[in-house]
Design a protein around this motif. Structure first.
Motif, PDB file in Angstrom:
ATOM      1  N   UNK A  57      38.689  -9.311  80.951  1.00 42.89           N
ATOM      2  CA  UNK A  57      37.900  -8.601  81.926  1.00 42.89           C
ATOM      3  C   UNK A  57      38.233  -8.552  83.416  1.00 42.89           C
ATOM      4  N   UNK A  58      38.894  -9.696  83.870  1.00 48.07           N
ATOM      5  CA  UNK A  58      39.520  -9.902  85.111  1.00 48.07           C
ATOM      6  C   UNK A  58      40.511  -8.998  85.259  1.00 48.07           C
ATOM      7  N   UNK A  59      41.504  -8.897  84.245  1.00 50.22           N
ATOM      8  CA  UNK A  59      42.664  -8.021  84.055  1.00 50.22           C
ATOM      9  C   UNK A  59      42.231  -6.517  84.490  1.00 50.22           C
ATOM     10  N   UNK A  60      41.015  -6.345  83.618  1.00 53.91           N
ATOM     11  CA  UNK A  60      40.617  -4.964  83.432  1.00 53.91           C
ATOM     12  C   UNK A  60      40.074  -4.363  85.115  1.00 53.91           C
ATOM     13  N   UNK A  61      39.210  -5.351  85.459  1.00 49.64           N
ATOM     14  CA  UNK A  61      38.619  -4.992  86.902  1.00 49.64           C
ATOM     15  C   UNK A  61      39.842  -4.785  88.038  1.00 49.64           C
ATOM     16  N   UNK A  62      40.692  -5.919  88.046  1.00 51.32           N
ATOM     17  CA  UNK A  62      41.462  -6.018  89.246  1.00 51.32           C
ATOM     18  C   UNK A  62      42.710  -4.894  88.901  1.00 51.32           C
ATOM     19  N   UNK A  63      43.153  -4.638  87.816  1.00 47.50           N
ATOM     20  CA  UNK A  63      44.216  -3.658  87.804  1.00 47.50           C
ATOM     21  C   UNK A  63      43.549  -2.248  87.701  1.00 47.50           C
ATOM     22  N   UNK A  64      42.515  -2.083  87.038  1.00 47.21           N
ATOM     23  CA  UNK A  64      41.653  -0.918  87.198  1.00 47.21           C
ATOM     24  C   UNK A  64      41.197  -0.402  88.795  1.00 47.21           C
ATOM     25  N   UNK A  65      41.042  -1.517  89.383  1.00 43.71           N
ATOM     26  CA  UNK A  65      40.831  -1.340  90.811  1.00 43.71           C
ATOM     27  C   UNK A  65      42.063  -0.754  91.627  1.00 43.71           C
TER      28      UNK A  65
END
Length: 237
Positions: A68-76
């Motif tokens: 989840x954190x990888x998704x929101x940080x890298x997606x951002x």
């Protein structure tokens, strides 16, 4: 040589500029502000504050929360930097910046997409969410991979087409929130309970957040290119 008047050239240019700035500003705004609550407070803390999204992820195992954190940080990161790839002036005047920024975007999309794929079965929309968000993640990774492969082969026309499709998927982070912001009050206006209206809206957005984006991208890519006539009567690129 006869001088040619172009009364429609400036409005078209202004329209494109306005469109670019809308995409850029909304992308940066969502990239900056959407992850903030999850980066400043733990998922359990947000769940205790009745955050339904956080509650659905707080119960997941540690590896899924890491996704989840990888998704929101890298997606951002990918969302904030992607508008630069659309700027023609940067492509032509600063090609090195275009290449470096493109590599960062591509390297950000890969883990963000994989994280999204891991999280797809845990969404709040059930099977339709798993299908919609899962397909979004798969296409997102596939499109950016095709864009990178075309660039390495120096097939730049194909690269630009795949890059446009990739941005359409990246921008789903923005359109998801726009659709929720529109659909929830509209449904509530028809007499639905606000919570029920939000729940129904959230069952619509797993596909609605990206399918129209992709259809619009394909329409733009298939439009006939009209050569720009110069003010001295010639044709420009």
């Amino acid at each position: 040589m006869v001088t040619t008047s172009l009364p429609t050239e400036r409005p078209r240019s202004r329209g494109r500029a306005a469109g670019f700035w809308w995409l850029a500003l909304t992308a940066v705004a969502i990239a900056a502000f959407a992850p903030l609550p999850y980066l400043s407070t733990s998922l359990r803390g947000l769940a205790a504050q009745d955050d339904a999204f956080a509650a659905s992820y707080a119960a997941l195992p540690g590896w899924a929360q890491a996704a989840f954190y990888v998704h929101i940080v890298c997606g951002g990161i990918a969302l904030a930097l992607s508008p630069l790839q659309l700027a023609a002036r940067i492509r032509t005047r600063l090609p090195r910046l275009h290449r470096v920024n493109g590599r960062i975007v591509a390297l950000s999309i890969l883990p963000a997409g994989l994280g999204g794929l891991v999280l797809a079965p845990s969404n709040q929309a059930g099977l339709i969410g798993t299908a919609g968000f899962g397909l979004l993640a798969v296409l997102w990774i596939g499109f950016v991979g095709a864009a990178v492969r075309a660039a390495r082969r120096r097939h730049f026309a194909a690269h630009r087409r795949w890059a446009v499709r990739t941005f359409a998927m990246t921008y789903a982070a923005v359109t998801l929130r726009l659709w929720l912001g529109v659909l929830t009050p509209v449904l509530a206006g028809f007499g639905m309970d606000p919570e029920a209206a939000f729940e129904l809206a959230y069952h619509l957005v797993p596909f609605l957040c990206w399918v129209p984006n992709l259809l619009l991208a394909e329409w733009l890519l298939r439009r006939p290119t009209v050569p720009v006539v110069s003010r001295t009567g010639g044709a420009g690129a």
